[in-house]
Design a protein around this motif. Structure first.
Motif, mmCIF file in Angstrom:
data_model
loop_
_atom_site.group_PDB
_atom_site.id
_atom_site.type_symbol
_atom_site.label_atom_id
_atom_site.label_comp_id
_atom_site.label_asym_id
_atom_site.label_seq_id
_atom_site.Cartn_x
_atom_site.Cartn_y
_atom_site.Cartn_z
ATOM 1 N N THR A 52 0.831 -1.203 0.000
ATOM 2 C CA THR A 52 0.000 0.000 0.000
ATOM 3 C C THR A 52 0.865 1.253 0.000
ATOM 4 O O THR A 52 0.620 2.199 -0.759
ATOM 5 N N LEU A 53 1.877 1.251 0.849
ATOM 6 C CA LEU A 53 2.781 2.413 0.898
ATOM 7 C C LEU A 53 3.547 2.576 -0.405
ATOM 8 O O LEU A 53 3.761 3.700 -0.868
ATOM 9 N N ASP A 54 3.951 1.473 -1.016
ATOM 10 C CA ASP A 54 4.679 1.524 -2.289
ATOM 11 C C ASP A 54 3.797 2.125 -3.377
ATOM 12 O O ASP A 54 4.255 2.964 -4.159
ATOM 13 N N ALA A 55 2.531 1.707 -3.427
ATOM 14 C CA ALA A 55 1.610 2.260 -4.421
ATOM 15 C C ALA A 55 1.403 3.755 -4.191
ATOM 16 O O ALA A 55 1.351 4.539 -5.144
ATOM 17 N N GLU A 56 1.315 4.152 -2.934
ATOM 18 C CA GLU A 56 1.134 5.563 -2.617
ATOM 19 C C GLU A 56 2.355 6.385 -3.037
ATOM 20 O O GLU A 56 2.226 7.472 -3.588
ATOM 21 N N VAL A 57 3.539 5.850 -2.810
ATOM 22 C CA VAL A 57 4.767 6.551 -3.206
ATOM 23 C C VAL A 57 4.823 6.683 -4.720
ATOM 24 O O VAL A 57 5.166 7.742 -5.261
ATOM 25 N N ARG A 58 4.483 5.607 -5.448
ATOM 26 C CA ARG A 58 4.487 5.672 -6.913
ATOM 27 C C ARG A 58 3.496 6.725 -7.407
ATOM 28 O O ARG A 58 3.800 7.475 -8.338
ATOM 29 N N ASP A 59 2.301 6.786 -6.789
ATOM 30 C CA ASP A 59 1.314 7.792 -7.186
ATOM 31 C C ASP A 59 1.843 9.200 -6.958
ATOM 32 O O ASP A 59 1.651 10.087 -7.794
ATOM 33 N N LEU A 60 2.507 9.405 -5.834
ATOM 34 C CA LEU A 60 3.027 10.740 -5.532
ATOM 35 C C LEU A 60 4.176 11.122 -6.458
ATOM 36 O O LEU A 60 4.345 12.294 -6.784
#
Length: 109
Positions: A52-60
């Motif tokens: 979840t955190l990895d996906a959030e970082v990629r989105d940002l």
């Protein structure tokens, strides 16, 4: 003959000791297996959190849409020349509760 039977019983007991109470006993193996099961469950939970955190970082990193969304939801920011309307749901009125007596006054000298 009884003496020979006692010797065999003693030998069997000595051979069984490591199996039940020794360094690699069944009890210790069972306890370690329980720890492994618990750790695997914890690892699955942490992997989901990391994904979840990895996906959030990629989105940002990829665009401004995620950054704008966070600024709006978490910081309450609005764009320039944008009007913000806050809609508050009407709460039905409740009967007045019993009045609460004020705390007793304290004398300060």
């Amino acid at each position: 003959m009884k003496f020979l039977t006692l010797i065999f019983v003693a030998i069997i007991a000595l051979l069984q000791y490591p199996l039940w109470l020794g360094k690699g006993s069944w009890v210790k193996v069972w306890a370690i297996n329980q720890q492994i099961v618990a750790q695997k469950a914890d690892n699955v939970r942490l992997k989901l959190r990391n994904d979840t955190l990895d996906a959030e970082v990629r989105d940002l990193k990829q665009g401004y849409a995620a950054i704008e969304e966070r600024a709006r939801s978490e910081l309450g920011m609005v764009k320039q020349d944008e009007v913000f309307y806050q809609v508050i749901d009407q709460i039905p009125s409740k009967p007045n509760p019993q009045p609460v007596a004020p705390p007793p006054a304290t004398n300060v000298h």
